[in-house]
Design an enzyme around this catalytic site. Structure first.
Site, PDB file in Angstrom:
ATOM      1  N   TYR A 166       0.843  -1.199   0.000  1.00  0.00           N
ATOM      2  CA  TYR A 166       0.000   0.000   0.000  1.00  0.00           C
ATOM      3  C   TYR A 166       0.879   1.250   0.000  1.00  0.00           C
ATOM      4  O   TYR A 166       1.979   1.248   0.546  1.00  0.00           O
ATOM      5  CB  TYR A 166      -0.939   0.021   1.218  1.00  0.00           C
ATOM      6  CG  TYR A 166      -0.241  -0.004   2.564  1.00  0.00           C
ATOM      7  CD1 TYR A 166       0.062   1.177   3.244  1.00  0.00           C
ATOM      8  CD2 TYR A 166       0.112  -1.210   3.162  1.00  0.00           C
ATOM      9  CE1 TYR A 166       0.683   1.154   4.483  1.00  0.00           C
ATOM     10  CE2 TYR A 166       0.747  -1.244   4.391  1.00  0.00           C
ATOM     11  CZ  TYR A 166       1.028  -0.062   5.051  1.00  0.00           C
ATOM     12  OH  TYR A 166       1.663  -0.094   6.272  1.00  0.00           O
ATOM     13  N   PRO A 167       0.407   2.317  -0.634  1.00  0.00           N
ATOM     14  CA  PRO A 167       1.109   3.592  -0.558  1.00  0.00           C
ATOM     15  C   PRO A 167       0.553   4.429   0.593  1.00  0.00           C
ATOM     16  O   PRO A 167      -0.591   4.223   1.031  1.00  0.00           O
ATOM     17  CB  PRO A 167       0.783   4.242  -1.908  1.00  0.00           C
ATOM     18  CG  PRO A 167      -0.584   3.732  -2.222  1.00  0.00           C
ATOM     19  CD  PRO A 167      -0.670   2.327  -1.643  1.00  0.00           C
ATOM     20  N   MET A 168       1.341   5.370   1.064  1.00  0.00           N
ATOM     21  CA  MET A 168       0.890   6.235   2.157  1.00  0.00           C
ATOM     22  C   MET A 168       1.619   7.569   2.109  1.00  0.00           C
ATOM     23  O   MET A 168       2.651   7.711   1.446  1.00  0.00           O
ATOM     24  CB  MET A 168       1.115   5.568   3.511  1.00  0.00           C
ATOM     25  CG  MET A 168       2.568   5.323   3.858  1.00  0.00           C
ATOM     26  SD  MET A 168       2.806   4.886   5.603  1.00  0.00           S
ATOM     27  CE  MET A 168       2.337   6.433   6.400  1.00  0.00           C
TER      28      MET A 168
END
Length: 274
Positions: A166-168
């Site tokens: 996941y990106p954040m």
């Protein structure tokens, strides 16, 4: 106006996450002999990419409707990443793959704790901050610490049956702005965040890659584990940590089951290899 201290970072492999859907109706319309030949060529491509001279690649069957195949690449340069993507486009298999998502980043280690530890060590030694002796000792010890981190910057693709990616980003809002905090405040928050991660040592391997200036979010997080419930427990616990509860924004999550390159042919028949 004061300028807040920017943390130093170290960078290693470039990382590309690519997600594809398979054009299943077109694929199934092919004669069995055609599917076999294309699968064999795709397997040969995947085997070559899995263990190149520098870096590594891994393949995952995606859960849910966000895609079918997720491929993760570690490479020494953007040119190397672009080259492997172009090589895939030359295969017959690519005719039946539709790109639906990609994420570009570079493995990153923030030096919050390393710099803090070096500063405490020099203070204990009685060196005065800002002096020539302090600066010389600081640079020498920092170089030693950086050398010790090389294996984390250039890892072999982690093992693990499952992947969670996941990106954040960190919040930059009016009420909560990570980048308006002092170095000490950020260091303290990251220390608490890291302590949670260390509780899961041996259960999950985490690769943090920076993407400021490279993609839409600020970091990409890749988690590798043999028990997918570890993803839920780790991320849930971290949501209660102030570094996440107050300052974190998350993108879409992708979860996959690992495929060996030799499994691609079986997978393309609609069967998940055991």
């Amino acid at each position: 106006m004061s300028t807040l201290e920017v943390p130093e970072t170290l960078e290693g492999w470039y990382v590309q996450h690519d997600v594809y859907t398979v054009q299943w109706p077109q694929w199934r319309a092919l004669a069995p002999s055609q599917r076999a030949a294309i699968s064999a060529a795709g397997t040969a491509w995947g085997t070559t990419q899995a263990s190149p001279a520098q870096g590594s690649s891994a393949f995952f069957s995606v859960l849910g409707q966000k895609g079918d195949l997720l491929v993760v690449h570690f490479r020494p340069s953007l040119e190397a990443l672009n080259g492997l993507e172009l090589s895939l486009r030359q295969t017959d298999l690519f005719t039946y793959l539709q790109p639906v998502y990609s994420y570009l980043s570079v493995i990153e280690l923030g030096l919050y704790e390393v710099v803090g530890a070096v500063q405490r060590q020099l203070a204990t030694a009685g060196l005065e901050a800002g002096s020539a002796a302090y600066e010389a000792a600081y640079q020498q010890e920092l170089a030693h610490q950086k050398a010790a981190l090389q294996a984390r910057l250039y890892p072999v693709m982690p093992a693990g049956r499952y992947l969670c990616f996941y990106p954040m980003s960190k919040k930059r809002g009016e009420a909560q702005n990570w980048y308006a905090l002092s170095m000490d405040e950020r260091r303290q928050l990251m220390r608490g965040h890291g302590m949670i991660g260390r509780k899961y040592a041996g259960k999950v391997t985490q690769i943090i890659s920076g993407s400021v200036g490279l993609d839409d979010w600020e970091w990409g997080v890749s988690l590798f584990a043999d028990d997918p419930l570890v993803f839920k427990k780790l991320i849930y616990e971290m949501r209660f940590d102030p570094a996440s509860a107050l300052y974190a924004l998350f993108g879409a999550f992708y979860v996959g089951l690992r495929l060996q390159p030799s499994d691609l042919g079986t997978w393309l028949t609609g069967t998940l290899p055991v």
